[in-house]
Design a protein around this motif. Structure first.
Motif, PDB file in Angstrom:
ATOM      1  N   TYR A  28       0.827  -1.203   0.000  1.00  9.72           N
ATOM      2  CA  TYR A  28       0.000   0.000   0.000  1.00  9.72           C
ATOM      3  C   TYR A  28       0.864   1.257   0.000  1.00  9.72           C
ATOM      4  CZ  TYR A  28      -3.274   3.570   1.568  1.00  9.72           C
ATOM      5  OH  TYR A  28      -4.017   4.716   1.680  1.00  9.72           O
ATOM      6  N   VAL A  29       1.883   1.277   0.855  1.00  8.99           N
ATOM      7  CA  VAL A  29       2.762   2.444   0.924  1.00  8.99           C
ATOM      8  C   VAL A  29       3.507   2.627  -0.390  1.00  8.99           C
ATOM      9  CG1 VAL A  29       4.764   3.437   2.089  1.00  8.99           C
ATOM     10  CG2 VAL A  29       2.985   2.321   3.430  1.00  8.99           C
ATOM     11  N   LEU A  30       3.959   1.531  -0.988  1.00  8.25           N
ATOM     12  CA  LEU A  30       4.646   1.617  -2.272  1.00  8.25           C
ATOM     13  C   LEU A  30       3.718   2.166  -3.360  1.00  8.25           C
ATOM     14  CD1 LEU A  30       6.866  -1.591  -2.501  1.00  8.25           C
ATOM     15  CD2 LEU A  30       7.610   0.775  -2.274  1.00  8.25           C
ATOM     16  N   GLY A  31       2.466   1.746  -3.325  1.00 10.04           N
ATOM     17  CA  GLY A  31       1.503   2.266  -4.291  1.00 10.04           C
ATOM     18  C   GLY A  31       1.310   3.766  -4.151  1.00 10.04           C
ATOM     19  N   GLN A  32       1.194   4.235  -2.897  1.00  7.47           N
ATOM     20  CA  GLN A  32       1.057   5.664  -2.664  1.00  7.47           C
ATOM     21  C   GLN A  32       2.305   6.422  -3.113  1.00  7.47           C
ATOM     22  OE1 GLN A  32      -1.833   7.150  -1.515  1.00  7.47           O
ATOM     23  NE2 GLN A  32      -2.642   5.087  -1.792  1.00  7.47           N
ATOM     24  N   GLN A  33       3.476   5.821  -2.875  1.00  9.76           N
ATOM     25  CA  GLN A  33       4.714   6.479  -3.284  1.00  9.76           C
ATOM     26  C   GLN A  33       4.814   6.579  -4.803  1.00  9.76           C
ATOM     27  OE1 GLN A  33       8.284   4.240  -2.784  1.00  9.76           O
ATOM     28  NE2 GLN A  33       9.632   6.031  -2.734  1.00  9.76           N
ATOM     29  N   LEU A  34       4.468   5.505  -5.512  1.00 10.11           N
ATOM     30  CA  LEU A  34       4.550   5.531  -6.969  1.00 10.11           C
ATOM     31  C   LEU A  34       3.591   6.560  -7.562  1.00 10.11           C
ATOM     32  CD1 LEU A  34       4.858   1.712  -7.758  1.00 10.11           C
ATOM     33  CD2 LEU A  34       6.648   3.453  -7.892  1.00 10.11           C
ATOM     34  N   LYS A  35       2.401   6.686  -6.984  1.00  7.59           N
ATOM     35  CA  LYS A  35       1.460   7.700  -7.456  1.00  7.59           C
ATOM     36  C   LYS A  35       2.030   9.101  -7.255  1.00  7.59           C
ATOM     37  CE  LYS A  35      -2.735   4.985  -6.582  1.00  7.59           C
ATOM     38  NZ  LYS A  35      -3.988   4.910  -5.769  1.00  7.59           N
ATOM     39  N   ALA A  36       2.599   9.341  -6.079  1.00 10.04           N
ATOM     40  CA  ALA A  36       3.180  10.655  -5.798  1.00 10.04           C
ATOM     41  C   ALA A  36       4.384  10.930  -6.690  1.00 10.04           C
ATOM     42  CB  ALA A  36       3.577  10.747  -4.329  1.00 10.04           C
ATOM     43  N   LEU A  37       5.197   9.888  -6.965  1.00  9.17           N
ATOM     44  CA  LEU A  37       6.336  10.064  -7.862  1.00  9.17           C
ATOM     45  C   LEU A  37       5.867  10.429  -9.269  1.00  9.17           C
ATOM     46  CD1 LEU A  37       8.692   7.107  -6.838  1.00  9.17           C
ATOM     47  CD2 LEU A  37       8.999   9.532  -6.332  1.00  9.17           C
TER      48      LEU A  37
END
Length: 366
Positions: A10-19
């Motif tokens: 979940y955290v990785l998904g949020q990070q990729l969206k923000a990136l």
């Protein structure tokens, strides 16, 4: 291999969206600036079509965007974790006993992997585009063949026993010959000292099949009378298809092309510091991306209810810019050969990683 749980995914998904959002914003700004530069510079007379201007921007902008990717990981990771903090999701994770290392380290590993992809795939494409941009800018800006033909040509070749410096007044583009060429020949003593031995002047010099074919030649050694030759052959280790090519900028070469180009430059007797530095900087890129991600995450772990979140976010941005300028300063020191290229390339990434890990240790473990 580390197995990612639901929280980490979940955290990785949020990070990729923000990136993705950070990349889109920075790319849009870079392309807008390049559009203004191309429109006011090369297209000041309005001779280029709109499609041509856009194609020039498309090949010029990626190299600049790649240089700014550390900020993408800084702003993107910072935005992702601040958003998680504002929605109290980080609070719930920490309250459930989840250590910050469980979602910070996967984020850093993701940044490291994306750094490898960037260096091996994206950066070579950006370098290819930069080389096209340089040639198109020279052609459109008036750097045509007539100007190039009027410029002197300098070459250098040799080995540990003999060095030869070649100067041509100009080059005939149709035949590849050097016109009014001068060959300065030096011998290398056992202690490495270079001594002048002979000068040869020729009306024309043609490089073919591993030799220089000279015509209308006048040659003489130090202290001896000059001798004339109708033709004269000199051995050469230069490849005729590469000898007259201009050395490309380090930024226009991919990580796959840099070692070969560096070897060719060293073999020609020229300094390869800029190319060594560029190669080491590309190798250090994944570490820099990971360090920027850890730095952004460490600054965004403070609980919202404790306040100062805005100050912490601004501090992360300021510190990220500080490390970026350290990187530029270190690169300048490396280019000037004040410090070795390896140290100039790796020192900023290592310092950023150590500072980020120190802050994370202090924030998480006290």
């Amino acid at each position: 291999m580390m197995r990612l749980g639901r929280i980490e995914r979940y955290v990785l998904g949020q990070q990729l969206k923000a990136l993705g959002v950070a990349l889109a914003i920075i790319a849009a700004l870079v392309m807008l600036i390049d559009f203004v530069e191309v429109s006011r510079g090369l297209n000041s007379d309005g001779e280029l079509s709109g499609f041509k201007v856009l194609s020039l921007i498309a090949v010029k902008s990626p190299s600049v965007i790649v240089q700014l990717l550390p900020f993408v990981f800084l702003f993107g990771t910072l935005g992702a974790f601040v958003s998680l903090n504002r929605r109290s999701e980080l609070i719930a994770m920490r309250a459930a006993g989840v250590s910050a290392w469980r979602f910070v380290l996967p984020a850093a590993a993701c940044a490291f992997i994306l750094g490898i992809v960037t260096v091996t795939t994206i950066a070579p494409l950006a370098a290819w585009g930069d080389s096209i941009w340089q040639s198109e800018r020279g052609r459109i800006g008036g750097g045509g063949s007539a100007t190039e033909e009027a410029q002197p040509v300098w070459l250098r070749e040799g080995d540990d026993n003999r060095q030869m410096i070649i100067r041509g007044e100009r080059q005939d583009r149709t035949t590849g010959q050097l016109i009014d060429a001068t060959f300065f020949i030096y011998s290398i003593t056992p202690d490495g000292e270079r001594r002048f031995t002979e000068r040869i002047d020729a009306k024309t010099a043609n490089l073919t099949a591993g030799r220089w074919r000279l015509t209308d030649v006048v040659g003489g050694q130090g202290g001896q009378q000059a001798v004339r030759y109708a033709t004269l052959d000199l051995p050469s280790d230069l490849a005729d298809e590469e000898a007259f090519q201009q050395f490309e900028r380090p930024q226009s070469l991919s990580i796959w092309s840099l070692p070969g180009q560096t070897h060719r430059i060293k073999s020609a007797g020229f300094a390869s510091t800029a190319y060594d530095l560029r190669f080491q900087q590309l190798l250090a890129t994944p570490l820099m991306f990971a360090a920027m991600s850890i730095l952004a995450a460490a600054f965004s772990l403070r609980l919202m209810r404790l306040g100062d979140m805005a100050r912490m976010a601004v501090s992360a941005v300021v510190l990220g810019f500080g490390f970026f300028f350290v990187n530029q300063f270190s690169a300048a020191m490396g280019s000037a050969e004040v410090i070795p290229a390896f140290l100039a390339a790796w020192l900023p990434a290592i310092l950023t990683a150590l500072a980020a890990l120190t802050l994370l240790f202090y924030t998480e473990d006290g």
